[in-house]
Each structure stands twice: as structure tokens, then as C-alpha cells.
Design an enzyme around this catalytic site. Structure first.
Site, mmCIF file in Angstrom:
data_model
loop_
_atom_site.group_PDB
_atom_site.id
_atom_site.type_symbol
_atom_site.label_atom_id
_atom_site.label_comp_id
_atom_site.label_asym_id
_atom_site.label_seq_id
_atom_site.Cartn_x
_atom_site.Cartn_y
_atom_site.Cartn_z
ATOM 1 N N GLY A 231 1.261 -1.554 -0.133
ATOM 2 C CA GLY A 231 0.310 -0.166 0.211
ATOM 3 C C GLY A 231 0.515 1.298 0.044
ATOM 4 C CD GLN B 248 -19.932 17.811 18.036
ATOM 5 O OE1 GLN B 248 -20.105 16.967 17.223
ATOM 6 N NE2 GLN B 248 -20.419 18.747 19.521
ATOM 7 C CD GLU C 167 -5.615 9.280 -6.583
ATOM 8 O OE1 GLU C 167 -4.711 10.273 -7.388
ATOM 9 O OE2 GLU C 167 -6.785 9.367 -7.267
ATOM 10 C CB THR D 282 -1.710 7.592 4.189
ATOM 11 O OG1 THR D 282 -0.210 7.640 4.723
ATOM 12 C CG2 THR D 282 -2.303 5.686 3.601
#
Ligand SMILES: Cc1cc2nc3c(=O)[nH]c(=O)nc-3n(C[C@H](O)[C@H](O)[C@H](O)COP(=O)(O)OP(=O)(O)OC[C@H]3O[C@@H](n4cnc5c(N)ncnc54)[C@H](O)[C@@H]3O)c2cc1C
Length: 385
Positions: free
Chosen positions: A128, A331, A356, A358
Site C-alpha cells: 500500500g 457537530q 492515492e 495517505t
């Protein structure tokens, strides 16, 4: 002040109108079902928008990087899942733009011009963030390569006609042994595995790709053997700002939805309290800063100037802004936020910080760029002493 040209504003208006008619009304249904949206490909066909990155010489629209960003922002505003379909298809094309021959460009771009989509297959269970650690192989046998292995979390995979797949042609060379290939849908031995269920962008198709003795013509090799990692990195430089665009669309939508809801809660001349007003002001500041960083990165690319660090910066900044603003919006709106489209926006924003590359990996890229110019200065100083 907008820095867009009249033509870009017109394309932006067309994209916004398309999103209002074809995306926003259907986004919630496909998100809830977690199903892909084939209707959208039909709706987009006439506009050739899935060929927006394809050069005119191959029948595409050849939009500049900035124009593509504007379109993707509009799509991200409508639905980040559907926008991911477009962004991932452009991502697959970028590898072909980087390294394809004329014949390969025709092979890959013809389906895009017909309104079909593509996939970019780099990630594997062992690869990854550590993208060079893939295990899939491509062995040359006469005029063919034989691919074995698998890819995971590949966007569009179940619906793409063409794929760019990265595999090892020289496993002993590690990262320098990776090569890039065009693989067509329906090639014997190439199948689709598990379909992933996701927190957000649920109408985007994310699947496993399986390769069992898949024979492809040797002519489908992009660039030379061993150039795969270089091609992938250039591709991702080109493609990461697309994630910034989607993030920007998400953040802008969250702000607009908040404002709409507040206008209902505080009709006529009544105003929300200052705490709330200041929150909205901060959201606006962050969105505008994200937009200007994106436009700056795209202007650099369009001018042919280096933009690798800016590409990482805009992806990181915009996606962090999208996560922050969508979370704040939920919130601020309380139960309404938790149960309305704002909840979808918040779920959709999370992936922007992950795929694409992290945001931690982007920070590695950016920090290398920050430290790089200091090195010669230190060397000169040492030499001078
Ligand atoms: C919905 C979705 C769609 C996707 N689409 C595609 C696609 O079309 N094509 C494709 O090839 N891939 C695709 N991916 C894969 C995606 O690019 C990867 O998930 C991403 O690169 C992260 O890899 P990983 O998930 O293996 O996380 P890992 O690499 O295992 O990372 C886990 C955590 O560790 C951190 N980390 C790892 N290494 C470092 C380091 N050196 N320094 C600091 N922190 C580190 C990461 O930032 C992260 O927080 C997709 C993924 C998803 C979820």
C-alpha cells in the site's frame, strides 16, 4: 476574484448543471445501496467528460489540469463516490499519458472517448504505502507477458474496460524490477475478486483483481521493463490533485448545507450566535485557502513547471480541510447533521486522507522537498570552512 478564464467558467457552469441534474438527485440512493451507478456513465457519454484528460488528437477534450480540477470539484460537490469513478479513470489514463506510445494511447483512450472507464492497479495486500513491495509478476514468454498475482482496493475494477497494472518483471531487483502494463477486460485468467464494503464513497466500485496465467501482448508494456515505479510516481503526482478537488467539493458542500440549514433555523433577519458565525467564517477561510493551493499546483503543472511537492501539499491540505469541515458541520447541526446529507459528506471525506497515498506519506514527500534545498547550502558552507 476568480482566476478562471471565461472558457473555464463555462465548463464549470456545465459541470455544475450536470451535477445538479444527474448526480445530486441520485447520490443518496446509490450510497445507501452501496451500489455502483452505471446510469451515470450513460448520462455523461454525450459530454465526453470521461475523456476530459484525453488529448484531442485521440478524440478527447484535452482539458488543462486546472480545468480538470474545476470539473472534479463540481463532481465532488455532488457525490464524492461518483466523482471517484471519474477521478480514478483519469488516474489510469495518466500512466498512459506518462509512458504510452501512440499505439498504446489509441488502445487505451478509444474506450474513454466512447464513455467507458479505466482502472489503475498498483496496491496489493503487501504493498500500500510501501508500493514497491508488490508480489505480482509478469514473465516474458516470446511475444507475450504472463501475469500472475492480485491487486486489492482497485477503484472501478468491476466496470473498467482497460487497466494499467503494475507487476514485477525482475523480482530480484525489487522496486527497480516493477513494470507497467495495459491489460484489457476479458483477457482469459483475469477475474474480479471481492467487492469491498466501505465507510464512505459507497457507490464507487472497489474490488480485488485476480491474475492467473494472464497472457497479454508484449506490446502492452508501458515504457521499458523496470520503469514501473517511475511511471507510477509520475502518475500519482498528476493524479493527487484530483483528490484535492473532490475534497474541496465536499468541504464546500458541507458549508453550503450548514448555511442552508441555518437560514431555515434563523429566518428573516435573525442571525445565529457569534460562535456559530465565526465557525462559518473559519470554514470559508479554509476552503478558499485549499482552493487557491489547488489552483496554484494546477497552474504550475499547466505551465510545465515542477509541481510534485505542491501536488502532495494540495492533496494533504484539502483532504484534511474536508475531514475537519465535514466533521464540524455534523457537530454544528446536531441531530440534523448526524442524519442528513452532512453525515454522508463526513463519511466520504475520510477516504480522501487515505487513497492515492495517505496523508502521512504525502508529508514524507513534502518534508523531503522542504529539506532538499538545505543540503547544497550546508555542503557549500562546509567546503568554505
Ligand atoms: C476506497 C479505496 C479505493 C482505492 N483505490 C485504489 C486504486 O484505484 N488503485 C490502487 O492502486 N490503490 C487503490 N487504493 C489503495 C490505497 O491507495 C491504499 O489504501 C493507500 O495507499 C494506503 O495503503 P494501505 O491501505 O495498505 O495502508 P498502509 O500502507 O498499511 O498504512 C497504514 C497506516 O500506516 C501509515 N504509514 C505507512 N507507512 C508509513 C510511513 N513510512 N511513515 C508514516 N506512516 C506510514 C499510513 O499512513 C497509514 O496511516 C484504494 C483504497 C481504498 C480504501
Amino acid at each position: 476574484m476568480s482566476i478562471l478564464t471565461a472558457e473555464q467558467k463555462q465548463i464549470q457552469a456545465q459541470a455544475t448543471a450536470f451535477v445538479a441534474k444527474e448526480i445530486i438527485p441520485f447520490a443518496e440512493k446509490f450510497d445507501k445501496a452501496g451500489e455502483f451507478h452505471p446510469y451515470l456513465l450513460d448520462a455523461a457519454r454525450e459530454s465526453r467528460i470521461f475523456a476530459m484528460a484525453v488529448p484531442m488528437a485521440f478524440g478527447g477534450l484535452e482539458y488543462s489540469a486546472l480545468t480538470q480540477a474545476v470539473v472534479l470539484e463540481a463532481w465532488g460537490y455532488g457525490c464524492a463516490g461518483m466523482a471517484t469513478t471519474l477521478a480514478a479513470s483519469v488516474l489510469s489514463m495518466d500512466s498512459v499519458l506518462v509512458a504510452g506510445t501512440e499505439a498504446q494511447k489509441k488502445q487505451f483512450f478509444d474506450p474513454m472517448v466512447r464513455g467507458e472507464i479505466g482502472s489503475f492497479g498498483l496496491t496489493e495486500p503487501s504493498a500500500g504505502s510501501d508500493a514497491g513491495n508488490g508480489k505480482s509478476t509478469a514473465v516474458r514468454v516470446g511475444d507475450e507477458y504472463v501475469i500472475n498475482g492480485s491487486k486489492c482496493w482497485i477503484t472501478n475494477g468491476g466496470y473498467s474496460s482497460v487497466f494499467v497494472i503494475y507487476a514485477l518483471t525482475d523480482p530480484a531487483a525489487g522496486m527497480k524490477g516493477i513494470s507497467a502494463f495495459i491489460v484489457e477486460k476479458g483477457t482469459p485468467g483475469f477475474t474480479i475478486g471481492t467487492v469491498d464494503h466501505k465507510l464512505g464513497i459507497r457507490s464507487s466500485n472497489t474490488v480485488e483483481l485476480l491474475f492467473k496465467d494472464v497472457h497479454i501482448p508484449a506490446a502492452n508494456l508501458l515504457g521499458k521493463e523496470g520503469e514501473g515505479m517511475k511511471i507510477a510516481m509520475k502518475t500519482l503526482d498528476m493524479a493527487r490533485p484530483a483528490i484535492a478537488s473532490l475534497s474541496l467539493g465536499l468541504a464546500q458542500r458541507a458549508l453550503d448545507e450548514c448555511v442552508k440549514h441555518m437560514q431555515k433555523l434563523y429566518p428573516e433577519k435573525a442571525q445565529p450566535g457569534q460562535t456559530l458565525q465565526f465557525k462559518l467564517a473559519d470554514m470559508r477561510i479554509e476552503i478558499e485557502a485549499a482552493r487557491q493551493l489547488l489552483y496554484h499546483a494546477m497552474n504550475l503543472r499547466d505551465a510545465g513547471l515542477p509541481y510534485s511537492a505542491e501536488s502532495a501539499m494540495t492533496k494533504t491540505f484539502s483532504s484534511d480541510v474536508a475531514m475537519k469541515i465535514t466533521t464540524q458541520a455534523v457537530q454544528l447541526m446536531g441531530a440534523y447533521g448526524y442524519t442528513s446529507v452532512l453525515a454522508k459528506l463526513m463519511r466520504d471525506a475520510k477516504i480522501m486522507q487515505i487513497y492515492e497515498g495517505t496523508n502521512q506519506i504525502q508529508r514524507l514527500v513534502i518534508s523531503r522537498a522542504v529539506l532538499a534545498p538545505a543540503r547544497p547550502a550546508v555542503a557549500v558552507q562546509k567546503g568554505g570552512n
